[in-house]
Scaffold this active site. Structure first.
Site, mmCIF file in Angstrom:
data_model
loop_
_atom_site.group_PDB
_atom_site.id
_atom_site.type_symbol
_atom_site.label_atom_id
_atom_site.label_comp_id
_atom_site.label_asym_id
_atom_site.label_seq_id
_atom_site.Cartn_x
_atom_site.Cartn_y
_atom_site.Cartn_z
ATOM 1 N N ALA B 86 0.835 -1.212 0.000
ATOM 2 C CA ALA B 86 0.000 0.000 0.000
ATOM 3 C C ALA B 86 0.864 1.254 0.000
ATOM 4 C CB ALA B 86 -0.933 0.004 1.216
ATOM 5 N N GLY B 310 -5.916 -6.434 -0.298
ATOM 6 C CA GLY B 310 -6.500 -5.471 0.638
ATOM 7 C C GLY B 310 -5.562 -4.295 0.838
ATOM 8 N N GLU B 311 -5.611 -3.689 2.014
ATOM 9 C CA GLU B 311 -4.761 -2.541 2.401
ATOM 10 C C GLU B 311 -5.160 -1.252 1.680
ATOM 11 O OE1 GLU B 311 -0.644 -3.344 1.544
ATOM 12 O OE2 GLU B 311 -0.563 -5.118 2.803
ATOM 13 N N GLY B 312 -6.034 -1.354 0.671
ATOM 14 C CA GLY B 312 -6.331 -0.214 -0.185
ATOM 15 C C GLY B 312 -5.613 -0.287 -1.525
#
Lengths: 345, 345
Positions: B86, B310-312
């Protein structure tokens, strides 16, 4: 591609603080670019330089496009004035824009950002014989190579293909049929927006061009890649093929835009198969032949948003994705270095 | 969305120097953002700010993930040190990174870039009862709203959702089932990489959580969106739902990341349906429930590269695409202004 760098990039990915394979198709982009550059991590593919190769097409006379031929030169003016979508996308990703006249039907006034490598005022009508001579094809290939070398000499670390040429999806369809053996009805599409009647005519035009040039049926393989390119390609296709060869020779990645670039890359791969290692498919356009070309090249497109504009727009959109894929290899911590516990076996 | 701005954006697109519709799905992005901002062209959605909401999950005790729970806090350390994917993607797109502890099981040392909005050391096990109380859900929703407001006050013009929480795809699957009525077997996926046996257990765990909380079968609709979120959500889901509400209230677009954001957006839409107008689906993850959530929200994802991190990360990758879509409305010439001839009718 360099097997050592490929293996090292794969192993590197598996040590990074993320589940294995969690970056999906972006992991393969980084691995491929490591193989192409023969080093892991591969160099950051930035800044990017877009080259828009512009030319006209004799086959336009067959009524394959609803757009008048003069739109080619008008859009070149728009690129040079900074008003086209390609300019906006280039600004978004920090890419330079160079326009190259390789065969527009009109003569252009010299302008900053315009290079001239014109070999004719448009190709000949491919339904009546070869679109260009072998000498013309070689000259434009060399222009494409030279543009790639110039842009890299000026600092580009990623090349993006662009094109402008009213009727150039017709030539693209013919090239894709010739190089993959697919039927014109499977490959020919609506380009920038033709109706059913024009689409039917366009398919018939592609079929006729292939037949007239000896590219239909089992005899097709008798023609070399260069002869095929000259028979049914456009000047921008020849230039993009050279641009790919030039980028590959310098180990600089080339992001292919849409169906024009995809069909040109088939010609480049026909001349030198290894150049595909240096290519990234920026996007998949709405044109049906594009998916056929990419499958033949073994490339997976990064952006799939039904763009059908050309100019390099799909390639430019992919540039930040390619950069992100490579940046991971430079900046992300490993499980060891970050003190993160690995998944239980 | 503002009908006048929507109509104006559509008409604007048709005057630009490109074939109508040639930018595919990006045209709709620009039109939607004009409607959301109630002005055409909509403001450039830059710079972006990523907020990673981190929390732990009581349901981890049910053996739904091969990753130990302490990886949540370890990865928060990695984010703060700049070593996660990220961080690399945020650097690529010029986004700031803020980490918010809304319920990690461990206590964190204060650090720059870390905000604390912790309401518990992880949720309760949702297979035994509600994951959180209604009061906790409201507190974390308010934290999400406050983070959105703070980031916009600091200059962000686009918000990107991020998450970290080992086992949070299990809570996401339960939320998606509860809000869409789909069966756990259709929605539950392998998350960051579980084997067949664990996947079967995970599906059973989701089913049990829904049953225990009265969310299976026809009685599901008796629970409010807030009660549903509290029953089977995670603290990061509640925070992201608030983040969406906060962005929407300021007419700032929110790029949703993957399945965690998609399931949280269902909760936000349950609380205030119009917030979906302000959301852009950054990507479609490999998790099967994500496509279900996006279809329910009526959102089309921009990036489809099988990310499952995930994480953005998927939201960040979409940011340049969203910017490109909006930049077209600001910078591209019209047929009239550029002197380009239009297609024949």
């Amino acid at each position: 591609a360099d097997p050592g760098a490929l293996a090292e990039a794969r192993a590197h990915h598996d040590r990074l603080t993320k589940p294995r394979g969690a970056l999906g198709a972006l992991e393969e982009v980084a691995v491929r670019l490591a193989g192409a550059a023969a080093v892991n991590p591969p160099p950051m593919p930035a800044p990017a330089a877009l080259a828009i190769f512009a030319a006209d097409h004799g086959v336009h006379a067959q009524g394959v496009s609803p757009w008048p031929q003069e739109v080619t030169v008008q859009m070149v003016g728009n690129f040079l004035a900074g008003g086209a979508v390609a300019n906006a996308f280039a600004a978004q990703v920090g890419a330079s824009v160079t326009v190259v006249d390789v065969g527009i039907a009109a003569d252009l006034v010299p302008a900053p950002g315009l290079m001239v490598g014109k070999v004719a005022h448009g190709t000949a009508d491919m339904t009546l014989g070869p679109a260009m001579t072998a000498e013309q094809a070689v000259a434009v290939l060399e222009t494409g190579i030279a543009v790639a070398r110039d842009l890299v000499a000026q600092g580009a670390r990623c090349l993006v293909t662009g094109d402008m040429g009213i009727a150039n999806t017709t030539a693209s369809a013919a090239l894709i049929c010739a190089f993959t053996g697919q039927d014109p009805a499977e490959v020919t599409g609506r380009g920038t927006g033709v109706d059913d009647e024009t689409l039917a005519r366009k398919i018939e035009v592609v079929r006729r061009a292939l037949r007239v040039n000896g590219l239909d049926g089992p005899g097709a393989s008798a023609l070399s890649a260069l002869e095929t390119l000259a028979a049914v390609g456009g000047f921008e296709h020849a230039a993009i093929a050279g641009f790919v060869l030039g980028g590959a020779s310098l180990r600089v990645p080339v992001i292919l835009d849409g169906v024009i670039a995809g069909s040109a890359a088939l010609a480049a791969a026909g001349l030198a198969p290894d150049v595909v290692d240096h290519c990234v498919a920026g996007h998949r356009s709405a044109e049906p032949g594009h998916a056929v070309a990419l499958a033949h090249l073994g490339l997976r497109p990064l952006v799939e948003l039904e763009l059908r504009l050309g100019e390099g727009t799909g390639g430019l959109l992919a540039h930040p994705l390619v950069c992100a894929a490579v940046r991971v290899m430079h900046e992300v911590a490993t499980f060891d270095s970050a003190g993160v516990t690995e998944k239980e076996a």
